[in-house]
Design a protein around this motif. Structure first.
Motif, mmCIF file in Angstrom:
data_model
loop_
_atom_site.group_PDB
_atom_site.id
_atom_site.type_symbol
_atom_site.label_atom_id
_atom_site.label_comp_id
_atom_site.label_asym_id
_atom_site.label_seq_id
_atom_site.Cartn_x
_atom_site.Cartn_y
_atom_site.Cartn_z
ATOM 1 N N GLU A 35 12.789 -6.942 94.348
ATOM 2 C CA GLU A 35 13.572 -7.272 93.157
ATOM 3 C C GLU A 35 12.826 -6.874 91.894
ATOM 4 O O GLU A 35 13.430 -6.408 90.922
ATOM 5 N N LEU A 36 11.502 -7.049 91.907
ATOM 6 C CA LEU A 36 10.709 -6.675 90.740
ATOM 7 C C LEU A 36 10.766 -5.170 90.502
ATOM 8 O O LEU A 36 10.853 -4.712 89.351
ATOM 9 N N GLU A 37 10.714 -4.389 91.567
ATOM 10 C CA GLU A 37 10.805 -2.936 91.423
ATOM 11 C C GLU A 37 12.149 -2.538 90.819
ATOM 12 O O GLU A 37 12.217 -1.648 89.957
ATOM 13 N N ARG A 38 13.239 -3.189 91.261
ATOM 14 C CA ARG A 38 14.551 -2.906 90.667
ATOM 15 C C ARG A 38 14.572 -3.331 89.199
ATOM 16 O O ARG A 38 15.144 -2.638 88.352
ATOM 17 N N PHE A 43 14.784 -2.478 83.357
ATOM 18 C CA PHE A 43 14.135 -2.951 82.138
ATOM 19 C C PHE A 43 13.729 -1.780 81.253
ATOM 20 O O PHE A 43 14.025 -1.755 80.056
ATOM 21 N N PHE A 44 13.045 -0.794 81.837
ATOM 22 C CA PHE A 44 12.556 0.321 81.033
ATOM 23 C C PHE A 44 13.657 1.303 80.634
ATOM 24 O O PHE A 44 13.508 2.012 79.643
ATOM 25 N N ASN A 45 14.745 1.335 81.374
ATOM 26 C CA ASN A 45 15.824 2.267 81.058
ATOM 27 C C ASN A 45 16.903 1.667 80.175
ATOM 28 O O ASN A 45 17.610 2.411 79.480
ATOM 29 N N GLU A 46 17.039 0.330 80.198
ATOM 30 C CA GLU A 46 18.123 -0.271 79.433
ATOM 31 C C GLU A 46 17.749 -1.573 78.739
ATOM 32 O O GLU A 46 17.802 -1.672 77.518
ATOM 33 N N SER A 47 17.367 -2.580 79.512
ATOM 34 C CA SER A 47 17.406 -3.938 78.985
ATOM 35 C C SER A 47 16.312 -4.265 77.976
ATOM 36 O O SER A 47 16.450 -5.220 77.215
ATOM 37 N N TYR A 48 15.212 -3.486 77.946
ATOM 38 C CA TYR A 48 14.137 -3.827 77.004
ATOM 39 C C TYR A 48 14.628 -3.804 75.557
ATOM 40 O O TYR A 48 14.074 -4.477 74.680
ATOM 41 N N GLY A 49 15.669 -3.021 75.283
ATOM 42 C CA GLY A 49 16.194 -2.910 73.930
ATOM 43 C C GLY A 49 17.336 -3.850 73.609
ATOM 44 O O GLY A 49 17.807 -3.891 72.461
ATOM 45 N N GLU A 50 17.813 -4.622 74.592
ATOM 46 C CA GLU A 50 18.908 -5.557 74.334
ATOM 47 C C GLU A 50 18.401 -6.731 73.506
ATOM 48 O O GLU A 50 17.303 -7.242 73.737
ATOM 49 N N PRO A 65 -0.392 -12.177 81.346
ATOM 50 C CA PRO A 65 -1.403 -11.127 81.574
ATOM 51 C C PRO A 65 -1.104 -10.253 82.798
ATOM 52 O O PRO A 65 -1.268 -9.024 82.754
ATOM 53 N N GLU A 66 -0.675 -10.885 83.895
ATOM 54 C CA GLU A 66 -0.407 -10.110 85.118
ATOM 55 C C GLU A 66 0.684 -9.074 84.886
ATOM 56 O O GLU A 66 0.532 -7.898 85.257
ATOM 57 N N HIS A 67 1.785 -9.474 84.248
ATOM 58 C CA HIS A 67 2.893 -8.549 84.063
ATOM 59 C C HIS A 67 2.663 -7.609 82.882
ATOM 60 O O HIS A 67 3.250 -6.518 82.842
ATOM 61 N N THR A 68 1.802 -7.988 81.950
ATOM 62 C CA THR A 68 1.396 -7.044 80.903
ATOM 63 C C THR A 68 0.633 -5.881 81.526
ATOM 64 O O THR A 68 0.875 -4.707 81.197
ATOM 65 N N ARG A 69 -0.279 -6.193 82.435
ATOM 66 C CA ARG A 69 -1.022 -5.118 83.113
ATOM 67 C C ARG A 69 -0.081 -4.270 83.970
ATOM 68 O O ARG A 69 -0.229 -3.037 84.038
ATOM 69 N N ALA A 70 0.889 -4.923 84.601
ATOM 70 C CA ALA A 70 1.848 -4.174 85.421
ATOM 71 C C ALA A 70 2.682 -3.233 84.560
ATOM 72 O O ALA A 70 2.959 -2.091 84.947
ATOM 73 N N ILE A 71 3.089 -3.688 83.383
ATOM 74 C CA ILE A 71 3.854 -2.853 82.464
ATOM 75 C C ILE A 71 3.016 -1.654 82.019
ATOM 76 O O ILE A 71 3.495 -0.516 81.977
ATOM 77 N N CYS A 129 8.140 -13.388 84.854
ATOM 78 C CA CYS A 129 7.819 -14.538 85.708
ATOM 79 C C CYS A 129 9.077 -15.342 86.022
ATOM 80 O O CYS A 129 9.284 -15.775 87.161
ATOM 81 N N GLN A 130 9.902 -15.547 85.021
ATOM 82 C CA GLN A 130 11.138 -16.295 85.231
ATOM 83 C C GLN A 130 12.033 -15.598 86.252
ATOM 84 O O GLN A 130 12.598 -16.238 87.142
ATOM 85 N N MET A 131 12.157 -14.269 86.130
ATOM 86 C CA MET A 131 12.992 -13.520 87.059
ATOM 87 C C MET A 131 12.460 -13.627 88.484
ATOM 88 O O MET A 131 13.230 -13.850 89.431
ATOM 89 N N VAL A 132 11.145 -13.503 88.644
ATOM 90 C CA VAL A 132 10.543 -13.586 89.979
ATOM 91 C C VAL A 132 10.754 -14.979 90.567
ATOM 92 O O VAL A 132 11.081 -15.124 91.757
#
Length: 253
Positions: A35-38, A43-50, A65-71, A129-132
């Motif tokens: 789910e995170l991969e989806r 996120f990067f193609n659409e939702s980051y700008g919503e 921090p964990e997801h900042t590094r992942a981004i 984190c909330q989504m996961v």
């Protein structure tokens, strides 16, 4: 026999649950990874700008921090630049205002200052984190439902690696009256596998004694890695441990 509605739900969810159970490690961790991969793609193609999404990551000053590094590892320079440009644009005015409230001397209204300092703290959790977490709860609920009513899934779960401890505890929190049979199975499998893991750790310590050092080494040598995987849900460490065990076996042969 389950009602027609429940039987339909079980049929609809069974294939996805069996797919996760066919993999190594905790099936809930595996499903959350999928789910995170989806999520990253959209996120990067659409939702980051919503506006609604941006408002959340601005309020939390970005991500954990964990997801900042992942981004950062994704290397999507334009979206990342936009995210932090918007975050800083919205953050700097309140920080400037707070710095002004701090003043230069000691004669300040401290209660008002404390309110101002609290106002610039991050608000809300990392949205990823909330989504996961939401995905994990949904998958645990689906797992308990299918385990309660489907014999094939029960067999696959018994033959699998069980749940990591965080998702095991989540399954206890998600207990529902119509899913208790599934919860009992989860509990029984978890307990049996933890007993085995404990025995292997004890065997590791026994073979570390010089009196038994010449005995052939077995799966107890990677028990500590599987304990880490069990308690943290890190399947990459499990894979590393298996490779290490194979290399050790080849060197001893």
């Amino acid at each position: 026999m389950p009602s027609a509605a429940i039987a339909h739900m079980v049929t609809a969810k069974k294939a996805d649950i069996l797919k996760l159970l066919a993999r190594r490690g905790c099936p809930i961790c595996s499903g959350c990874h999928d789910e995170l991969e989806r999520y990253w793609f959209w996120f990067f193609n659409e939702s980051y700008g919503e506006a609604s999404v941006a408002a959340q990551y601005i309020a939390s000053y970005g991500f954990c921090p964990e997801h900042t590094r992942a981004i950062a590892r994704r290397g999507a320079v334009w979206p990342i630049s936009v995210i932090y440009d918007w975050t800083l644009r919205n953050t700097l005015p309140s920080l400037r205002q707070t710095r002004q409230a701090l003043g230069e001397g000691e004669r300040i209204r401290f209660r008002a200052l404390k309110r101002q300092l609290a106002a610039v703290q991050p608000k809300g959790r990392c949205i990823i984190c909330q989504m996961v977490d939401e995905t994990a709860k949904r998958l645990v609920d689906d797992l308990l439902l299918v385990l309660t009513h489907d014999a094939e899934t029960q067999h696959c779960f018994r033959a699998g690696d069980g749940l990591c401890m965080p998702h095991f505890f989540l399954s206890l929190q998600c207990a529902q009256p119509d899913r208790l049979a599934g919860l009992r199975l989860v509990f029984d499998v978890q307990l049996a596998q933890l007993e085995t893991l404990y025995a292997e750790l004890e065997e590791y310590f026994r073979k570390s004694d010089y009196r038994f050092a010449n005995e052939p080494r077995g799966p107890e040598q990677t028990a500590w890695l599987r304990a880490v995987q069990r308690f943290a849900g890190d399947t990459t460490m499990l894979a590393h441990g298996q490779e290490e065990m194979r290399d050790s076996g080849n060197s001893n042969s």
